[in-house]
Scaffold this active site. Structure first.
Site, mmCIF file in Angstrom:
data_model
loop_
_atom_site.group_PDB
_atom_site.id
_atom_site.type_symbol
_atom_site.label_atom_id
_atom_site.label_comp_id
_atom_site.label_asym_id
_atom_site.label_seq_id
_atom_site.Cartn_x
_atom_site.Cartn_y
_atom_site.Cartn_z
ATOM 1 N N ASP A 198 0.958 -1.270 -0.048
ATOM 2 C CA ASP A 198 0.192 -0.011 0.075
ATOM 3 C C ASP A 198 1.046 1.327 0.003
ATOM 4 O OD1 ASP A 198 -3.018 0.968 0.306
ATOM 5 O OD2 ASP A 198 -1.770 2.246 1.776
ATOM 6 N N GLU A 254 -4.649 2.500 -4.661
ATOM 7 C CA GLU A 254 -3.120 2.678 -4.258
ATOM 8 C C GLU A 254 -2.433 1.218 -3.554
ATOM 9 O OE1 GLU A 254 -4.646 4.618 -0.503
ATOM 10 O OE2 GLU A 254 -5.285 4.180 -2.555
#
Length: 236
Positions: A110, A154
């Site tokens: 992440d 993301e």
């Protein structure tokens, strides 16, 4: 097309019949035969043209089919596998590792404080950032059977067949360092001032008491711990 082929058969049959019956004696018969042959040739050329057109259309359809197939598997922004196709590959690799009793590892990645990055630099810059990160992940994950995918927003995920926890940890640390070394400026990251990633790892030998979803959840839990411990780190 069927009517054209039927007419070809008729013309050819009449031409052959004229030869077998030995009736080509008069100039009129010769003219008739020549006309039949010419008509047959014309029909044959027409058939060839239709066949060529059919082949061209077939080739174009195959190209479109391949493009559609690729589009259904690839994330349009990062040019790596999308989540839907990743899930298909996960099931396939899960069964393979279960049969061979081999480890299967997952890295959940992440981008730290990415929402702030978008807020500060805009979504176009955010897209460029995600592209650079996906490229760096592919640079590190070079094994042909390793699978890199954008998992959402993301978040990225890496599937590493035949890999135990130590190998997965080594790869994850290389990923973290390489992305940090990209030096992508991020003023919204108070501590690092550059774009960093947090990575969670899970590894297991697939068996009937463990599901693919459970392994992903374990990697996600590890990612959560990495973020809670300050980000820009790897957690098991």
């Amino acid at each position: 097309m069927n009517s054209i082929f039927a007419r070809e058969d008729e013309v050819l049959k009449n031409a052959i019949s004229a030869l077998e019956d030995n009736i080509i004696e008069t100039d009129k018969d010769k003219e008739l035969y020549r006309n039949l042959v010419e008509e047959y040739k014309a029909l044959l050329e027409q058939t060839k043209r239709i066949t060529r057109i059919s082949d061209m259309i077939g080739n174009k359809l195959n190209c479109v089919r391949r493009s559609v197939d690729k589009a259904s598997k690839i994330d349009f922004l990062t040019n790596i596998y999308n989540r839907r196709y990743f899930n298909e590959l996960l099931i396939k690799e899960w069964k393979s590792c279960e049969e061979s009793k081999s480890f299967l590892s997952i890295l959940m990645i992440d981008v730290d404080k990415f929402k702030r990055y978008n807020d500060i630099y805009g979504h176009l810059s955010g897209d460029k950032c995600l592209k650079r990160i996906s490229e760096e992940i592919k640079n590190v994950v070079k094994e042909s059977n390793d699978i890199v995918s954008r998992y959402g927003g993301e978040e990225f995920i890496v599937l590493i067949p035949n890999s135990d926890l130590e190998k997965a940890k080594s790869m994850a640390e290389n990923l973290r360092k390489n992305i940090e070394l990209l030096g992508i400026v991020h003023q919204g990251s108070e501590k690092y001032k550059i774009v960093t990633v947090s990575i969670g790892i899970a590894s297991a030998i697939p068996n009937e008491n463990l599901s693919p979803e459970k392994l992903i959840n374990l990697a996600d839990d590890a990612l959560y711990r990495a973020k809670n411990c300050g980000r820009n780190r790897v957690s098991l």
